[in-house]
Design a protein around this motif. Structure first.
Motif, mmCIF file in Angstrom:
data_model
loop_
_atom_site.group_PDB
_atom_site.id
_atom_site.type_symbol
_atom_site.label_atom_id
_atom_site.label_comp_id
_atom_site.label_asym_id
_atom_site.label_seq_id
_atom_site.Cartn_x
_atom_site.Cartn_y
_atom_site.Cartn_z
ATOM 1 N N THR A 1 131.729 63.556 94.493
ATOM 2 C CA THR A 1 130.908 62.372 94.748
ATOM 3 C C THR A 1 131.403 61.163 93.956
ATOM 4 O O THR A 1 131.868 61.287 92.831
ATOM 5 N N TRP B 1 130.117 57.034 92.814
ATOM 6 C CA TRP B 1 128.878 56.277 92.676
ATOM 7 C C TRP B 1 129.143 54.785 92.846
ATOM 8 O O TRP B 1 130.277 54.332 92.782
ATOM 9 N N TYR C 1 123.474 50.194 92.904
ATOM 10 C CA TYR C 1 123.058 50.902 94.126
ATOM 11 C C TYR C 1 121.670 50.459 94.573
ATOM 12 O O TYR C 1 121.399 50.326 95.771
ATOM 13 N N GLY D 1 124.870 50.621 99.719
ATOM 14 C CA GLY D 1 125.191 51.994 99.341
ATOM 15 C C GLY D 1 124.489 53.036 100.193
ATOM 16 O O GLY D 1 125.139 53.945 100.739
ATOM 17 N N ALA E 1 126.271 55.721 102.762
ATOM 18 C CA ALA E 1 126.042 57.161 102.606
ATOM 19 C C ALA E 1 125.597 57.800 103.912
ATOM 20 O O ALA E 1 125.944 58.952 104.211
ATOM 21 N N LYS E 2 124.847 57.050 104.719
ATOM 22 C CA LYS E 2 124.416 57.569 106.028
ATOM 23 C C LYS E 2 125.591 57.728 106.990
ATOM 24 O O LYS E 2 125.489 58.461 107.972
ATOM 25 N N ALA F 1 129.979 58.329 103.593
ATOM 26 C CA ALA F 1 130.419 58.146 102.214
ATOM 27 C C ALA F 1 129.641 59.058 101.272
ATOM 28 O O ALA F 1 128.412 59.128 101.351
ATOM 29 N N LYS F 2 130.335 59.725 100.387
ATOM 30 C CA LYS F 2 129.680 60.539 99.366
ATOM 31 C C LYS F 2 129.387 59.637 98.171
ATOM 32 O O LYS F 2 130.035 59.702 97.128
ATOM 33 N N LEU F 3 128.393 58.769 98.356
ATOM 34 C CA LEU F 3 128.038 57.760 97.364
ATOM 35 C C LEU F 3 126.627 57.983 96.852
ATOM 36 O O LEU F 3 125.710 58.229 97.642
ATOM 37 N N VAL F 4 126.460 57.870 95.545
ATOM 38 C CA VAL F 4 125.135 57.968 94.929
ATOM 39 C C VAL F 4 124.985 56.804 93.955
ATOM 40 O O VAL F 4 125.900 56.010 93.753
ATOM 41 N N SER G 1 133.275 55.813 106.393
ATOM 42 C CA SER G 1 132.236 54.794 106.193
ATOM 43 C C SER G 1 132.814 53.382 106.169
ATOM 44 O O SER G 1 132.192 52.434 106.663
#
Length: 349
Positions: free
Chosen positions: A230, A232, A236, A242, A246-247, A250-253, A315
């Motif tokens: 992941t 970040w 965010y 962000g 992610a939807k 993207a593996k974003l937190v 993404s």
């Protein structure tokens, strides 16, 4: 004993293997990532010190990549390079501290590498997605540490520069995007963001056309505070960018280090103060090699870094093709005219 495979077993095994085209693409990305990093973070570039010849060489390398991809030049006089003057007398205290560590006297200018991939949709081509990183680092120390004087800056920020170069390769090789994409690799971030400020002073596209900016900084090693694989995003909670990325793959937190205030500490902030939704993608886990001579290629987790870049491709491609526009959330837009910062503490090495 001979092993006997049924057709069903063989089909199952084949189904778990990557398709030849995907396997080839993965291998190509891994090779490009390694080659970019091997050059940018090499001892031969002497740490890409801000406003030095070595920073200029890094910018030229990035410009050569852009030219090789057939991107449109967006620098000075039909080139891929922007020359930005730097007023050393007006440099901040922190910038002067950075300057003091250099072995050689720096120049009076910094360099950006800038290119454009034009959009194709008549309704969207004037909307621009900006992908950025900073290509400079801290250069050469006057006093070596354990025999090493070169701040290679492998994670900070050869890794981010490499991410932008490879996203450029991906976007240039595929179907032309609907929106226009600008790739900008800034000089002299470590001295006070001179490259980003210079870009804003003479932008290759109207600033009002910039829909979003994704800065890439320090993605060469995983952050143990977030799930495996992941990345970040700084700030965010400030915008809907962000969560929407992610939807769409993207593996974003959210940034797990809010006390570090990273949103304000990268080149994105100069654009964000202009109202552009501008945030930084990272995985910096506060490792102790930060701004030390030990930030070298041997510390980079290449499988992680390669998968992190690949994980952003879908993404980013979606963002270049959608008509959706990110927005600041209430209270998220930064003050365009903040109070001057307090005096910077001494830089330790």
């Amino acid at each position: 004993m001979r092993r006997i495979f049924t057709l069903a077993t063989a089909a199952l095994l084949l189904a778990t293997l990557p398709a030849p085209a995907q396997k080839q693409a993965d291998a190509s990305l891994a090779a490009h990532v390694r080659a970019d990093m091997d050059f940018l973070a090499s001892d031969e570039l002497h740490g890409r010190g801000s406003i030095t010849r070595d920073e200029h060489l890094a910018a030229q390398y990035c410009a050569a990549v852009f030219e090789g991809l057939g991107l449109k030049p967006a620098g000075d006089d039909g080139t891929y390079l922007q020359k930005i003057p730097v007023d050393l007398s007006g440099m901040s205290a922190r910038g002067k501290q950075r300057l003091a560590v250099y072995e050689d006297a720096p120049r009076n200018e910094t360099w950006n590498a800038v290119a454009i991939l034009p959009g194709t949709d008549p309704r969207l081509k004037d909307e621009v997605i900006l992908l950025t990183a900073h290509l400079d680092h801290l250069g050469v120390l006057k006093t070596p540490v354990n025999g090493d004087a070169i701040n290679n800056g492998a994670d900070d920020d050869a890794s981010g520069t490499t991410a932008v170069l490879n996203l450029a390769r991906t976007l240039a090789a595929g179907k032309a995007p609907k929106r226009t994409v600008v790739f900008a690799l800034f000089g002299s971030e470590e001295m006070g963001g001179y490259g980003a400020k210079g870009f804003l002073a003479k932008p290759p596209v109207p600033l009002q056309n910039l829909v979003a900016n994704l800065e890439f900084e320090m993605i060469g090693r995983p952050d143990p505070l977030v799930p495996n694989g992941t990345l970040w995003l700084t700030g965010y909670e400030r915008s809907n960018l962000g969560p929407e990325l992610a939807k769409h793959g993207a593996k974003l937190v959210a940034d797990p280090h809010p006390k570090e205030n990273f949103f304000m500490r990268s080149d994105n902030i100069a654009l964000a103060r202009k109202g552009i939704v501008a945030q930084t993608v990272s995985s910096f886990g506060l490792h102790t090699d930060y701004h030390h001579v030990t930030d070298e290629l041997r510390t980079i987790d290449f499988p992680y870094m390669t998968s992190a870049i690949a994980g952003m491709e879908t993404s980013v491609r979606w963002l270049t093709d959608t008509s959706w526009r990110p927005e600041w959330l209430p209270g998220g837009k930064p003050d365009p005219n903040p109070a001057p910062p307090a005096a910077a503490p001494p830089v330790t090495k």
